[in-house]
Design a protein around this motif. Structure first.
Motif, PDB file in Angstrom:
ATOM      1  N   ARG A  53       0.712  -0.807  -0.249  1.00  0.00           N
ATOM      2  CA  ARG A  53       0.191  -0.027  -0.134  1.00  0.00           C
ATOM      3  C   ARG A  53       0.971   1.268  -0.298  1.00  0.00           C
ATOM      4  NH1 ARG A  53      -4.824   0.745   4.027  1.00  0.00           N
ATOM      5  NH2 ARG A  53      -5.266   3.046   3.419  1.00  0.00           N
ATOM      6  N   ALA A  54       0.031   2.471  -0.683  1.00  0.00           N
ATOM      7  CA  ALA A  54       1.246   3.633  -0.501  1.00  0.00           C
ATOM      8  C   ALA A  54       0.187   4.850   0.002  1.00  0.00           C
ATOM      9  CB  ALA A  54       1.358   3.982  -2.575  1.00  0.00           C
ATOM     10  N   LEU A  55       1.056   5.116   0.140  1.00  0.00           N
ATOM     11  CA  LEU A  55       0.604   6.023   1.583  1.00  0.00           C
ATOM     12  C   LEU A  55       1.407   7.324   1.427  1.00  0.00           C
ATOM     13  CD1 LEU A  55       0.870   4.274   4.982  1.00  0.00           C
ATOM     14  CD2 LEU A  55      -1.360   4.241   3.422  1.00  0.00           C
ATOM     15  N   ARG A  56       0.994   8.429   1.916  1.00  0.00           N
ATOM     16  CA  ARG A  56       1.593   9.841   1.867  1.00  0.00           C
ATOM     17  C   ARG A  56       1.551  10.496   2.894  1.00  0.00           C
ATOM     18  NH1 ARG A  56       2.636  14.139  -1.645  1.00  0.00           N
ATOM     19  NH2 ARG A  56       1.983  13.134  -3.707  1.00  0.00           N
ATOM     20  N   LEU A  57       2.137  10.308   3.695  1.00  0.00           N
ATOM     21  CA  LEU A  57       3.854  10.415   5.460  1.00  0.00           C
ATOM     22  C   LEU A  57       4.343  11.214   5.483  1.00  0.00           C
ATOM     23  CD1 LEU A  57       3.230   6.740   6.517  1.00  0.00           C
ATOM     24  CD2 LEU A  57       0.957   7.973   6.088  1.00  0.00           C
ATOM     25  N   THR A  58       4.164  11.616   6.557  1.00  0.00           N
ATOM     26  CA  THR A  58       5.529  12.786   7.335  1.00  0.00           C
ATOM     27  C   THR A  58       6.704  11.678   7.995  1.00  0.00           C
ATOM     28  OG1 THR A  58       4.451  13.339   9.322  1.00  0.00           O
ATOM     29  CG2 THR A  58       3.325  14.663   8.030  1.00  0.00           C
ATOM     30  N   PRO A  59       7.470  12.118   7.803  1.00  0.00           N
ATOM     31  CA  PRO A  59       8.830  11.441   8.858  1.00  0.00           C
ATOM     32  C   PRO A  59       8.015  10.921  10.311  1.00  0.00           C
ATOM     33  CG  PRO A  59       9.471  13.003   7.869  1.00  0.00           C
ATOM     34  CD  PRO A  59       8.336  13.189   7.128  1.00  0.00           C
ATOM     35  N   ALA A  60       7.237  11.758  10.835  1.00  0.00           N
ATOM     36  CA  ALA A  60       6.905  11.348  11.950  1.00  0.00           C
ATOM     37  C   ALA A  60       5.482  10.510  11.629  1.00  0.00           C
ATOM     38  CB  ALA A  60       6.224  12.830  13.300  1.00  0.00           C
ATOM     39  N   GLU A  61       4.762  10.558  10.691  1.00  0.00           N
ATOM     40  CA  GLU A  61       3.886   9.452  10.803  1.00  0.00           C
ATOM     41  C   GLU A  61       4.411   8.280  10.584  1.00  0.00           C
ATOM     42  OE1 GLU A  61       0.010  12.497   8.945  1.00  0.00           O
ATOM     43  OE2 GLU A  61       1.565  11.660   8.041  1.00  0.00           O
ATOM     44  N   LEU A  62       4.876   8.259   9.451  1.00  0.00           N
ATOM     45  CA  LEU A  62       5.867   7.039   9.089  1.00  0.00           C
ATOM     46  C   LEU A  62       6.554   5.986  10.659  1.00  0.00           C
ATOM     47  CD1 LEU A  62       6.982   4.966   6.551  1.00  0.00           C
ATOM     48  CD2 LEU A  62       9.332   6.442   6.920  1.00  0.00           C
ATOM     49  N   ASP A  63       6.666   7.148  11.390  1.00  0.00           N
ATOM     50  CA  ASP A  63       7.919   6.255  12.648  1.00  0.00           C
ATOM     51  C   ASP A  63       7.057   5.988  13.352  1.00  0.00           C
ATOM     52  OD1 ASP A  63       9.869   5.643  14.019  1.00  0.00           O
ATOM     53  OD2 ASP A  63       9.337   7.775  15.459  1.00  0.00           O
ATOM     54  N   ALA A  64       5.187   6.610  13.100  1.00  0.00           N
ATOM     55  CA  ALA A  64       4.314   6.340  14.178  1.00  0.00           C
ATOM     56  C   ALA A  64       4.255   5.092  13.632  1.00  0.00           C
ATOM     57  CB  ALA A  64       2.921   7.292  14.541  1.00  0.00           C
ATOM     58  N   LEU A  65       3.849   4.913  12.053  1.00  0.00           N
ATOM     59  CA  LEU A  65       3.538   3.300  11.788  1.00  0.00           C
ATOM     60  C   LEU A  65       4.392   2.345  12.009  1.00  0.00           C
ATOM     61  CD1 LEU A  65       1.782   1.446  10.155  1.00  0.00           C
ATOM     62  CD2 LEU A  65       3.471   1.913   8.199  1.00  0.00           C
ATOM     63  N   ARG A  66       6.202   2.409  12.253  1.00  0.00           N
ATOM     64  CA  ARG A  66       6.484   1.681  12.296  1.00  0.00           C
ATOM     65  C   ARG A  66       6.506   1.309  14.004  1.00  0.00           C
ATOM     66  NH1 ARG A  66      11.049   1.883  15.919  1.00  0.00           N
ATOM     67  NH2 ARG A  66      10.722   3.942  16.213  1.00  0.00           N
ATOM     68  N   GLU A  67       6.381   2.381  14.985  1.00  0.00           N
ATOM     69  CA  GLU A  67       5.742   1.465  16.034  1.00  0.00           C
ATOM     70  C   GLU A  67       5.032   0.881  16.251  1.00  0.00           C
ATOM     71  OE1 GLU A  67       6.328   5.761  18.275  1.00  0.00           O
ATOM     72  OE2 GLU A  67       8.760   5.869  17.857  1.00  0.00           O
ATOM     73  N   GLY A  68       3.953   1.506  15.452  1.00  0.00           N
ATOM     74  CA  GLY A  68       2.251   0.601  16.245  1.00  0.00           C
ATOM     75  C   GLY A  68       2.533  -0.836  15.109  1.00  0.00           C
ATOM     76  N   MET A  69       3.350  -0.987  14.629  1.00  0.00           N
ATOM     77  CA  MET A  69       3.320  -2.238  13.662  1.00  0.00           C
ATOM     78  C   MET A  69       4.958  -3.257  14.744  1.00  0.00           C
ATOM     79  SD  MET A  69       4.608  -0.968  10.029  1.00  0.00           S
ATOM     80  CE  MET A  69       4.449  -3.607   9.545  1.00  0.00           C
ATOM     81  N   GLU A  70       5.836  -2.534  15.862  1.00  0.00           N
ATOM     82  CA  GLU A  70       6.336  -2.692  17.494  1.00  0.00           C
ATOM     83  C   GLU A  70       5.544  -3.263  17.752  1.00  0.00           C
ATOM     84  OE1 GLU A  70       9.601  -0.522  17.632  1.00  0.00           O
ATOM     85  OE2 GLU A  70      10.650  -1.334  15.399  1.00  0.00           O
ATOM     86  N   ALA A  71       4.031  -2.665  18.239  1.00  0.00           N
ATOM     87  CA  ALA A  71       3.658  -2.803  19.389  1.00  0.00           C
ATOM     88  C   ALA A  71       2.784  -4.166  19.025  1.00  0.00           C
ATOM     89  CB  ALA A  71       2.748  -1.725  19.757  1.00  0.00           C
ATOM     90  N   LEU A  72       1.734  -4.302  17.985  1.00  0.00           N
ATOM     91  CA  LEU A  72       1.344  -4.950  17.658  1.00  0.00           C
ATOM     92  C   LEU A  72       1.943  -6.502  17.231  1.00  0.00           C
ATOM     93  CD1 LEU A  72      -1.498  -5.727  16.424  1.00  0.00           C
ATOM     94  CD2 LEU A  72      -0.638  -5.766  13.632  1.00  0.00           C
ATOM     95  N   LEU A  73       3.043  -6.777  16.410  1.00  0.00           N
ATOM     96  CA  LEU A  73       4.029  -7.915  17.049  1.00  0.00           C
ATOM     97  C   LEU A  73       4.268  -8.317  18.431  1.00  0.00           C
ATOM     98  CD1 LEU A  73       5.957  -7.517  13.819  1.00  0.00           C
ATOM     99  CD2 LEU A  73       3.794  -9.024  13.740  1.00  0.00           C
ATOM    100  N   SER A  74       4.973  -7.066  18.790  1.00  0.00           N
ATOM    101  CA  SER A  74       5.878  -8.399  19.754  1.00  0.00           C
ATOM    102  C   SER A  74       4.835  -8.630  21.146  1.00  0.00           C
ATOM    103  CB  SER A  74       5.627  -6.470  21.368  1.00  0.00           C
ATOM    104  OG  SER A  74       4.813  -5.745  21.437  1.00  0.00           O
ATOM    105  N   PRO A  75       3.573  -8.689  21.476  1.00  0.00           N
ATOM    106  CA  PRO A  75       3.106  -9.502  22.089  1.00  0.00           C
ATOM    107  C   PRO A  75       3.040 -11.163  21.205  1.00  0.00           C
ATOM    108  CG  PRO A  75       1.575  -8.491  21.635  1.00  0.00           C
ATOM    109  CD  PRO A  75       2.216  -7.843  20.776  1.00  0.00           C
ATOM    110  N   LEU A  76       3.135 -11.204  20.400  1.00  0.00           N
ATOM    111  CA  LEU A  76       2.656 -12.190  19.484  1.00  0.00           C
ATOM    112  C   LEU A  76       4.286 -13.047  20.032  1.00  0.00           C
ATOM    113  CD1 LEU A  76       2.007 -10.983  16.334  1.00  0.00           C
ATOM    114  CD2 LEU A  76       1.033 -12.425  18.252  1.00  0.00           C
ATOM    115  N   ARG A  77       4.296 -15.172  20.055  1.00  0.00           N
ATOM    116  CA  ARG A  77       5.596 -15.663  20.210  1.00  0.00           C
ATOM    117  C   ARG A  77       6.518 -15.875  19.162  1.00  0.00           C
ATOM    118  NH1 ARG A  77       2.280 -19.164  19.002  1.00  0.00           N
ATOM    119  NH2 ARG A  77       0.678 -19.079  20.370  1.00  0.00           N
ATOM    120  N   ALA A  78       8.127 -15.450  19.662  1.00  0.00           N
ATOM    121  CA  ALA A  78       8.918 -15.476  18.666  1.00  0.00           C
ATOM    122  C   ALA A  78       8.080 -17.485  17.414  1.00  0.00           C
ATOM    123  CB  ALA A  78      10.049 -15.503  19.652  1.00  0.00           C
TER     124      ALA A  78
END
Length: 105
Positions: A53-78
């Motif tokens: 998906r192509a999005l139009r984001l600011t650097p801060a929004e891209l960073d927030a997306l990365r952090e949100g993805m990390e938060a979504l994945l972090s509780p899952l088992r390795a």
């Protein structure tokens, strides 16, 4: 065996960018192997996904997306976590976000 590799893309380091290109090539090869192999079953076929998906984001929004993805994945088992359910398999999740060049009008 899969090993998690968080990678930061340096601004102007050609050697590091070359290493990143090699890592992405290995990831593409792993996807090619999966697509060429017999699938592990209907449930896995239904659950597997590819999303682009192509999005139009600011650097801060891209960073927030990365952090949100990390938060979504972090509780899952390795992938190598002990005590996984019998029907659990290692699953490869690959994500990246980077700015696209702007097209000139």
């Amino acid at each position: 065996r899969y090993c998690e590799r968080p990678v930061v893309v340096p601004a102007d380091d050609g050697e590091s960018r070359g290493l990143l290109a090699q890592l992405l090539s290995r990831e593409a090869h792993a996807l090619d192997r999966y697509l060429a192999a017999r699938t592990p079953g209907d449930a896995w076929d239904a659950a597997s996904f590819f999303r682009s998906r192509a999005l139009r984001l600011t650097p801060a929004e891209l960073d927030a997306l990365r952090e949100g993805m990390e938060a979504l994945l972090s509780p899952l088992r390795a992938a190598d976590a002990p005590g996984a359910p019998a029907d659990a398999r290692p699953v490869h999740v690959l994500s990246f976000g980077f700015p696209l060049p702007l097209e000139e009008p």
